[in-house]
Design a protein around this motif. Sequence first.
Motif: not given
Length: 259
Positions: A229-239
Amino acid sequence: MGVGEILGFDEAGEGPLLVLIHGFPLDRWMWVGQFEGLKDIRRVVAVDLPGRGRSLAISAKEATMDAYADHVATTIVALGTLQADVVGLSMGGYVAFALWRRHPHLVRSLILADTRAGPDSEEGKAARGLNADKVWAEGTVALVEGMLPKLLSPSARHEVVMQVLPMFEDTPALTAIADLIAMRDRPDSTPTLATITVPTLIVRGADDALMGPEEVALLARGISAAQTVTIPDAGHLSPLENPEAFNAAARAFLGDFLP
Ligand code: MLT
């Protein structure tokens, strides 16, 4: 810290254990958005790897991904459960691979976030040494300038930046150096991928500047039971940057095999 000691942690919620393993040079606070978002379906436990937050220090000589994994394993057992769903972000992912190799019976599922299986390149290894020298001379905050733009997306909210900075400040220099050496010397986890038989979710922030889509492709090719899954509007620290989307993905995945 001796061999396989209990790590410090924060927890929330009830139910099957979900263990969260942070990245570098961070601590359990990076999972602040997962306590609220996941505590109704899991007992959420965010550990501090050795040498920061609530955990005892470890010497650079003892610090390896295997040692970190052994501490996580001891913590899972001490929490009185037979298995845990394990989430590892970046360095936490390297620890999760070691946990799987050394204590597979403790792992019920894996969420591998913004991480990679391969080892450091020769150039990467040399950069670890330079960063360790920098931290020795100026403290962990010396890494902020070079790392922060790579950890967060260009559109990261100020509030998120203000969540990340204190973790750099609070990570003791000797801990950051131990992490850097342990990451530099970590083994190649690529051969491990084919051995992973538990349900696995591979997550990547769409703007992750440190782990490219090719890392996800490699993980997905190697692990037979993997979803991505790809998390939109997020960089390396997605959570941390997009907790809503991260939690929604984690909930959908974890809900698939609720006991
Ligand atoms: C992390 O976020 O844990 C680190 O960037 C991982 C690494 O430097 O390899």
